[in-house]
Scaffold this motif. Structure first.
Motif, PDB file in Angstrom:
ATOM      1  N   GLU A   1      -6.467   4.744  -3.345  1.00  0.00           N
ATOM      2  CA  GLU A   1      -6.261   3.297  -3.350  1.00  0.00           C
ATOM      3  C   GLU A   1      -6.069   2.778  -1.921  1.00  0.00           C
ATOM      4  N   LYS A   2      -5.366   3.559  -1.101  1.00  0.00           N
ATOM      5  CA  LYS A   2      -5.155   3.169   0.291  1.00  0.00           C
ATOM      6  C   LYS A   2      -6.479   3.142   1.050  1.00  0.00           C
TER       7      LYS A   2
ATOM      8  N   SER B   1       0.810  -1.217   0.000  1.00  0.00           N
ATOM      9  CA  SER B   1       0.000   0.000   0.000  1.00  0.00           C
ATOM     10  C   SER B   1       0.842   1.266   0.000  1.00  0.00           C
ATOM     11  N   TYR B   2       2.125   1.157   0.320  1.00  0.00           N
ATOM     12  CA  TYR B   2       2.974   2.352   0.403  1.00  0.00           C
ATOM     13  C   TYR B   2       3.022   3.100  -0.931  1.00  0.00           C
TER      14      TYR B   2
ATOM     15  N   LYS C   1       0.781   3.169  -3.273  1.00  0.00           N
ATOM     16  CA  LYS C   1      -0.543   3.439  -3.821  1.00  0.00           C
ATOM     17  C   LYS C   1      -0.971   4.877  -3.509  1.00  0.00           C
TER      18      LYS C   1
END
Length: 120
Positions: free
Chosen positions: A80-81, A73-74, A76
């Protein structure tokens, strides 16, 4: 990826040992190991039992690559997160936001203390 690799990926993602799964299946651990390592092809009914022992649907076992692929997730976007957070169960969301609140509070405290020390 063959079915043995899919089984292993699912088992490890669920933090289960071969012994635990073999016991649930009432199967010899060596036999289960041979299935995971692709040395023997399990019957369809065995694959169904393995899916049940792993606590997944048969389709999930077959599609383990898609289900257990790494989520990073970093990299994104914020949207998106947020979509990833929205997929969590309510209890998981609550834990996530508690951690987030604690980290933000820690950051604000550090900034306040740094500002106060610089003012002296």
């Amino acid at each position: 990826m063959n079915i043995g690799e899919q089984i292993k990926k699912t088992r490890t993602a669920k933090n289960l040992s071969q012994k635990e799964v073999a016991l649930a299946l009432e199967m010899d651990q060596a036999q289960f190991s041979r299935i995971e390592n692709g040395k023997t092809d399990p019957s369809f009914s065995t694959i169904e039992k393995i899916a049940q022992a792993l606590g997944v649907e048969l389709v999930e076992l077959v599609n383990a690559d898609d289900i257990f692929k790494e989520v990073n997730s970093y990299d994104k976007s914020i949207f998106e997160k947020l979509a990833l957070v929205d997929q969590l169960e309510e209890k998981e969301k609550s834990a996530f936001f508690s951690i987030l609140d604690a980290l933000v509070s820690k950051k604000r405290l550090k900034d306040t203390l740094a500002h106060a020390l610089n003012s002296i």
